[in-house]
Write a protein that holds these residues in place. Structure first.
Motif, PDB file in Angstrom:
ATOM      1  N   ARG A   4       0.926  -1.021  -0.017  1.00  0.00           N
ATOM      2  CA  ARG A   4       0.182  -0.383  -0.289  1.00  0.00           C
ATOM      3  C   ARG A   4       1.087   1.354   0.079  1.00  0.00           C
ATOM      4  NH1 ARG A   4      -3.963  -0.716   4.688  1.00  0.00           N
ATOM      5  NH2 ARG A   4      -5.173  -2.467   2.997  1.00  0.00           N
ATOM      6  N   ILE A   5       0.608   2.693  -0.552  1.00  0.00           N
ATOM      7  CA  ILE A   5       1.291   3.208  -0.904  1.00  0.00           C
ATOM      8  C   ILE A   5      -0.394   4.876   0.258  1.00  0.00           C
ATOM      9  CG2 ILE A   5       1.990   5.702  -2.218  1.00  0.00           C
ATOM     10  CD1 ILE A   5       3.724   3.736  -2.540  1.00  0.00           C
ATOM     11  N   LEU A   6       0.307   5.611   0.894  1.00  0.00           N
ATOM     12  CA  LEU A   6       0.027   6.297   1.671  1.00  0.00           C
ATOM     13  C   LEU A   6       1.043   7.839   1.267  1.00  0.00           C
ATOM     14  CD1 LEU A   6      -0.697   8.324   4.167  1.00  0.00           C
ATOM     15  CD2 LEU A   6      -2.924   7.463   2.840  1.00  0.00           C
ATOM     16  N   SER A   7       0.137   9.058   0.789  1.00  0.00           N
ATOM     17  CA  SER A   7       0.832   9.877   1.081  1.00  0.00           C
ATOM     18  C   SER A   7      -0.866  11.131   0.779  1.00  0.00           C
ATOM     19  CB  SER A   7       2.182   9.991  -0.350  1.00  0.00           C
ATOM     20  OG  SER A   7       2.301  12.009   0.003  1.00  0.00           O
ATOM     21  N   ASN A  26       6.916  10.544  -8.812  1.00  0.00           N
ATOM     22  CA  ASN A  26       6.546   9.392  -8.553  1.00  0.00           C
ATOM     23  C   ASN A  26       5.508   8.917  -7.983  1.00  0.00           C
ATOM     24  OD1 ASN A  26       8.653   8.115  -6.339  1.00  0.00           O
ATOM     25  ND2 ASN A  26       8.656   9.350  -4.523  1.00  0.00           N
ATOM     26  N   TRP A  27       4.207   9.371  -7.757  1.00  0.00           N
ATOM     27  CA  TRP A  27       2.880   8.862  -6.781  1.00  0.00           C
ATOM     28  C   TRP A  27       2.842   7.462  -8.862  1.00  0.00           C
ATOM     29  CZ3 TRP A  27      -0.855  12.231  -4.100  1.00  0.00           C
ATOM     30  CH2 TRP A  27       0.628  13.008  -3.071  1.00  0.00           C
ATOM     31  N   ILE A  28       3.294   8.595  -9.451  1.00  0.00           N
ATOM     32  CA  ILE A  28       2.114   8.414 -10.951  1.00  0.00           C
ATOM     33  C   ILE A  28       2.850   7.014 -11.152  1.00  0.00           C
ATOM     34  CG2 ILE A  28       2.193   8.739 -13.515  1.00  0.00           C
ATOM     35  CD1 ILE A  28       2.006  11.854 -12.263  1.00  0.00           C
ATOM     36  N   ASN A  32       0.961   1.623 -10.310  1.00  0.00           N
ATOM     37  CA  ASN A  32      -0.036   0.662 -10.893  1.00  0.00           C
ATOM     38  C   ASN A  32       0.188  -0.644  -9.779  1.00  0.00           C
ATOM     39  OD1 ASN A  32      -1.192   1.351 -13.418  1.00  0.00           O
ATOM     40  ND2 ASN A  32       0.414   1.732 -13.976  1.00  0.00           N
ATOM     41  N   ASP A  33       1.852  -0.797  -9.152  1.00  0.00           N
ATOM     42  CA  ASP A  33       2.259  -1.478  -8.255  1.00  0.00           C
ATOM     43  C   ASP A  33       1.639  -1.498  -7.065  1.00  0.00           C
ATOM     44  OD1 ASP A  33       3.913  -2.268 -10.792  1.00  0.00           O
ATOM     45  OD2 ASP A  33       4.977  -1.287  -9.940  1.00  0.00           O
ATOM     46  N   TYR A  34       0.627  -0.806  -6.622  1.00  0.00           N
ATOM     47  CA  TYR A  34       0.573  -0.486  -4.973  1.00  0.00           C
ATOM     48  C   TYR A  34      -0.765  -0.122  -5.507  1.00  0.00           C
ATOM     49  CZ  TYR A  34       5.391  -0.109  -3.596  1.00  0.00           C
ATOM     50  OH  TYR A  34       6.659  -0.685  -3.291  1.00  0.00           O
ATOM     51  N   GLU A  35      -2.005  -0.443  -4.078  1.00  0.00           N
ATOM     52  CA  GLU A  35      -3.393  -0.339  -3.834  1.00  0.00           C
ATOM     53  C   GLU A  35      -3.019   1.507  -3.403  1.00  0.00           C
ATOM     54  OE1 GLU A  35      -6.944  -1.215  -1.319  1.00  0.00           O
ATOM     55  OE2 GLU A  35      -5.126  -1.712  -0.261  1.00  0.00           O
ATOM     56  N   ASP A  73      -4.637   8.244 -11.508  1.00  0.00           N
ATOM     57  CA  ASP A  73      -6.169   7.532 -11.813  1.00  0.00           C
ATOM     58  C   ASP A  73      -6.830   7.531 -10.737  1.00  0.00           C
ATOM     59  OD1 ASP A  73      -8.281   6.312 -12.706  1.00  0.00           O
ATOM     60  OD2 ASP A  73      -6.599   4.918 -14.516  1.00  0.00           O
ATOM     61  N   PRO A  74      -7.795   8.152 -10.503  1.00  0.00           N
ATOM     62  CA  PRO A  74      -9.006   7.777  -9.386  1.00  0.00           C
ATOM     63  C   PRO A  74      -9.719   6.664  -9.698  1.00  0.00           C
ATOM     64  CG  PRO A  74      -9.717   9.966 -10.697  1.00  0.00           C
ATOM     65  CD  PRO A  74      -8.514   9.492 -11.675  1.00  0.00           C
ATOM     66  N   GLU A  75      -9.949   5.993 -10.541  1.00  0.00           N
ATOM     67  CA  GLU A  75      -9.795   4.839 -10.257  1.00  0.00           C
ATOM     68  C   GLU A  75      -9.140   3.255  -9.571  1.00  0.00           C
ATOM     69  OE1 GLU A  75     -13.210   3.284 -12.846  1.00  0.00           O
ATOM     70  OE2 GLU A  75     -13.717   6.096 -12.435  1.00  0.00           O
ATOM     71  N   LYS A  76      -8.074   4.162 -10.424  1.00  0.00           N
ATOM     72  CA  LYS A  76      -6.432   3.044  -9.664  1.00  0.00           C
ATOM     73  C   LYS A  76      -6.875   3.549  -8.108  1.00  0.00           C
ATOM     74  CE  LYS A  76      -4.502   2.494 -13.561  1.00  0.00           C
ATOM     75  NZ  LYS A  76      -3.116   3.458 -14.465  1.00  0.00           N
ATOM     76  N   SER A  77      -6.442   4.431  -7.949  1.00  0.00           N
ATOM     77  CA  SER A  77      -6.320   5.284  -6.572  1.00  0.00           C
ATOM     78  C   SER A  77      -7.843   6.098  -6.021  1.00  0.00           C
ATOM     79  CB  SER A  77      -5.124   6.634  -6.983  1.00  0.00           C
ATOM     80  OG  SER A  77      -3.854   5.647  -7.423  1.00  0.00           O
TER      81      SER A  77
END
Ligand code: TRP
Length: 341
Positions: A4-7, A26-28, A32-35, A73-77
């Motif tokens: 998971r990613i939180l920022s 960096n976030w972009i 693809n690899d993290y929730e 992408d708010p569908e992914k993140s």
């Protein structure tokens, strides 16, 4: 197991190039690899904007648009509105008892922010924002039964002390009450800090020198044109020193392909500052063009912005509920004997 990613970012206005190279790129790359959960930190914005609350709603909207326009992408993140997650206030309150006052007084980022001005009076909410930031992070960091849970916090260099502090809070909580939290890890971007074009150390909105992601091409040209260069290079032909030139520091990031030529032209005097700035502005505008196009498209559909934040916060709320349940349980705050039958 989760990856998971939180920022997050404070919502105090439009985002600028510093946010882009220091964090958003960096976030972009990680999307693809993290929730991913990206926090619209409007409560934290109150630490400096409690007396300007009128700007917050539009700032939240602008940050959402900025995030989408750079390609998140708010569908992914999930884009999460901090003040809508009541669990954050509760977790912050529990954490306050695990923190010594001295730890906050010594925090180098807080000190630097106070020294940089812009904070009229140092209020309690400001002093304890690292505590609430620890809650922001750890709300998403409940250890599951699986082995190998992983919570990354991609941020700029200036946030490193806050992540260290957060790990400390997690350790203290775990040893006092029980192993609820993972230890989150900072992931510092490649371009840690973008100075401003007037030679300051950090591109700051308050100084009015930031190049916003939403600035039109002409404004970008103007801002670059007024940028500071080597003061000893007064006209074309004078040799300059690119190493002390704020404009050159931008070339290194945004015009990397031509950087050697720019440096040698500057040193020999063959390249004048006017032309050098024109080239930089051109590169910046080439990078910003697709971002501006996407912004334009998003602005045509205002309902998207609302849906994005409602759905993103809902997804976060489900996780928040589970974390708080575990927190209250280990803290013996469930009071099972007093529960409704
Ligand atoms: N302090 C960050 C900033 O100044 C914003 C932020 C709030 C944050 N909560 C966070 C960053 C949690 C990373 C993790 O922009």
């Amino acid at each position: 197991m989760y990856r998971r990613i939180l920022s997050g970012m404070r919502t105090t206005g439009r985002l600028h190039l510093g946010h882009y190279v220091g964090a958003l790129k960096n976030w972009i790359a990680l999307e693809n690899d993290y929730e991913c959960f990206f926090l619209l930190a409007d409560t934290q914005a109150l630490s400096t904007h409690f007396d300007r609350v009128g700007v917050l709603e539009d700032s939240v909207r602008q940050v959402i648009i900025d995030w989408m326009s750079v390609g998140l992408d708010p569908e992914k993140s999930s884009f999460v509105l901090q003040s809508w997650l009541r669990e954050l206030f509760e977790l912050t309150a529990y954490f306050t008892f695990l923190v010594e006052m001295g730890a906050l007084e010594k925090n180098p980022t807080l000190k630097a922010e106070i020294a940089a001005g812009g904070i009229s009076s140092v209020n309690l909410g400001f002093m304890m924002y690292p505590v609430s930031q620890a809650a922001d992070i750890l709300l998403f960091g409940r250890k599951t039964q699986a082995y190998g849970d992983h919570l990354l916090v991609p941020v700029g260099e200036d946030q490193r002390p806050h992540i260290e502090f957060c790990r400390d809070v997690a350790r203290r909580f775990n040893s006092q009450y029980g192993e609820v939290f993972v230890l989150p890890e900072a992931k510092i971007g490649e371009v840690p800090r973008l100075g401003d074009l007037s030679g300051g150390t950090k591109m700051g909105k308050s100084l009015g020198n930031a190049i916003n992601l939403s600035d039109p091409p002409q404004v970008v040209f103007e801002k670059v044109r007024s940028g500071v260069t080597d003061p000893d290079k007064k006209r074309k032909g004078d040799p300059g020193n690119p190493d002390i030139c704020p404009v050159f520091s931008y070339h290194k990031i945004f015009r990397a392909a031509g950087v050697d030529e720019t440096a040698s032209g500057c040193r020999s005097g063959a390249l004048g500052c006017v032309e050098c700035k024109r080239r930089l502005a051109e590169s910046l505008n080439a990078e910003l063009d697709p971002i501006r196009d996407r912004r334009c498209a998003i602005e045509q559909q205002p309902s998207t912005i609302r849906e994005v934040v409602i759905h993103g916060t809902d997804r976060a709320r489900a996780i928040a509920g589970e974390t708080m349940d575990a927190v209250r349980e280990v803290m013996s705050l469930k009071y099972h004997s007093l529960e409704r039958e």
